[in-house]
Enzyme design. Structure first.
Site, PDB file in Angstrom:
ATOM      1  CG  MET A   1      12.195  24.394  -0.988  1.00 15.64           C
ATOM      2  SD  MET A   1      11.427  25.665  -2.017  1.00 15.64           S
ATOM      3  CE  MET A   1      10.237  26.354  -0.869  1.00 15.64           C
TER       4      MET A   1
ATOM      5  NE  ARG B   1      -6.354   1.624  12.024  1.00 14.79           N
ATOM      6  CZ  ARG B   1      -5.193   1.506  11.386  1.00 14.79           C
ATOM      7  NH1 ARG B   1      -4.369   2.551  11.294  1.00 14.79           N
ATOM      8  NH2 ARG B   1      -4.842   0.359  10.831  1.00 14.79           N
TER       9      ARG B   1
ATOM     10  CE  LYS C   1      -0.470   0.145   5.044  1.00 12.58           C
ATOM     11  NZ  LYS C   1      -1.394   0.267   6.184  1.00 12.58           N
TER      12      LYS C   1
ATOM     13  CE1 TYR D   1      15.941  31.862   4.614  1.00 12.29           C
ATOM     14  CE2 TYR D   1      15.985  29.509   4.158  1.00 12.29           C
ATOM     15  CZ  TYR D   1      15.898  30.814   3.717  1.00 12.29           C
ATOM     16  OH  TYR D   1      15.767  31.070   2.371  1.00 12.29           O
TER      17      TYR D   1
END
Length: 366
Positions: A302, A130, A35, A254
């Site tokens: 990033m 669940r 999955k 940063y």
């Protein structure tokens, strides 16, 4: 030339881990759980390494179609069953097995017109809360399914919430066995953690290993992957694209949240949170540079991270950086679970989060 970042999939490691799960499962058949696009590896990329399984378990029809397109003719199980009555026709055409966990899915089957009865796995909610029928309703759900001409064999399944921890499986196992002792059908109750940690208690007809197939320990940090003799199936690597020399008091990146206490050489590696590397990693997160363990310093940007080059003074522009997996330089392994721990998450998430812009390739010779 493209950026040097690369995700490498190790087919030999997939075979090894599947064999490890099979040995732990003793006589049970093995569903290879693929999955979430094979936990981020890509179904097509892992197929060769996992085709020795007895069946493939996955999430939805799109993934099932991909497995069938690869030529697999054995069992395929939809772990959450169908989401719409129209899905049942495709289940028939693709010869899929599917989970039934609620009355609505039984209603769909009862209304479905098919010439070929379908194989189903009836799921119990034994305590995870669940999906699944409550234990006191499980027998009546089985009886209803068993009366339907649309249904062939009924297998029984549940899912453990704490197979990887101190609470264990005893309570859920007792609930499941008490509610199913007089019901016919094959059993499937063991996930990765139960397969490795509770093999004797959870012997059934099928086991459902997922994360162990991909080389991650299901009970980290109590045990690491090496303890379970698992091998990493994904390596995320890149290269240094810059070197900086700092003096005492200089800061990095940063927020300037890292300050050099003295002279320090750092490397800039071409990877960042836009590639799926977790932004929550911070100073101290382990990395391998030229196959040598060192640490990340400063924040994840990033497209870049910065690493301490003190243990690897020979590092230069183009030197290999391994974010997790196996170094192509030294063969050293940086477990994905350690990186996930530094980010406050789990290895599952890191595998699944590798960004589309990151290219994948098979390991050399595979």
């Amino acid at each position: 030339m493209p950026r040097p970042i690369l995700a490498t999939v190790h087919t030999a490691a997939l075979r090894h881990n599947l064999d490890r799960a099979r040995r732990a499962a003793v006589d049970a058949r093995v569903w290879a759980v693929v999955k979430a696009n094979a936990y981020g590896h890509g179904i097509e990329r892992v197929y060769e390494g996992l085709r020795g399984a007895d069946g493939f378990a996955l999430l939805d029809l799109a993934e099932a179609e991909r497995v069938r397109a690869l030529g697999w003719r054995g069992p395929v199980l939809l772990l959450e069953g169908v989401f719409d009555a129209r899905d049942l026709e495709l289940c028939s055409r693709l010869d899929l097995w599917h989970t039934v966990h609620c009355d609505e899915q039984i209603d769909m089957l009862a209304a479905h017109k098919t010439l070929k009865p379908q194989r189903v796995f009836l799921k119990m909610n034994s305590g995870m809360n669940r999906l699944g029928f409550a234990p006191e309703r499980f027998g009546s759900a089985w009886t209803r399914l068993n009366a339907l001409p649309q249904v062939d064999e009924i297998s029984l399944m549940t899912h453990f919430s704490d197979a990887d921890g101190a609470r264990g499986i005893a309570h859920q196992l007792e609930v499941f066995e008490r509610a199913t002792h007089d019901l016919l059908g094959e059993r499937s109750i063991a996930n990765s953690a139960a397969t490795l940690r509770h093999a004797r208690q959870t012997r059934g007809d099928w086991v459902r290993p997922g994360i162990v197939l991909y080389g991650s320990a299901p009970d980290f940090p109590e045990h690491d992957a090496a303890h379970w003799q698992l091998q990493p199936t994904m390596t995320l690597s890149t290269k240094l694209i810059g070197i900086q020399t700092l003096k005492a008091g200089d800061t990095i990146g940063y927020g300037s949240n890292f300050t050099a206490e003295g002279p320090l050489t750092i490397g800039v590696a071409a990877v960042g949170y836009a590639d799926g590397y977790p932004r929550h990693c911070n100073t101290g997160t382990p990395v391998l540079v030229n196959g040598v363990r060192t640490r990340m310093v400063g924040r994840v940007s990033m497209d870049m991270i910065t690493v301490d080059l003190t243990p690897v003074p020979e590092a230069k522009f183009g030197t290999e950086v391994t974010l997790w997996g196996r170094s192509a330089v030294s063969g050293a392994v940086l477990p994905i679970d350690e990186v996930a721990q530094a980010a406050g998450t789990v290895g599952y998430e890191l595998m699944c989060a590798v960004a589309p812009r990151v290219p994948f390739a098979p390991a050399d010779g595979e």
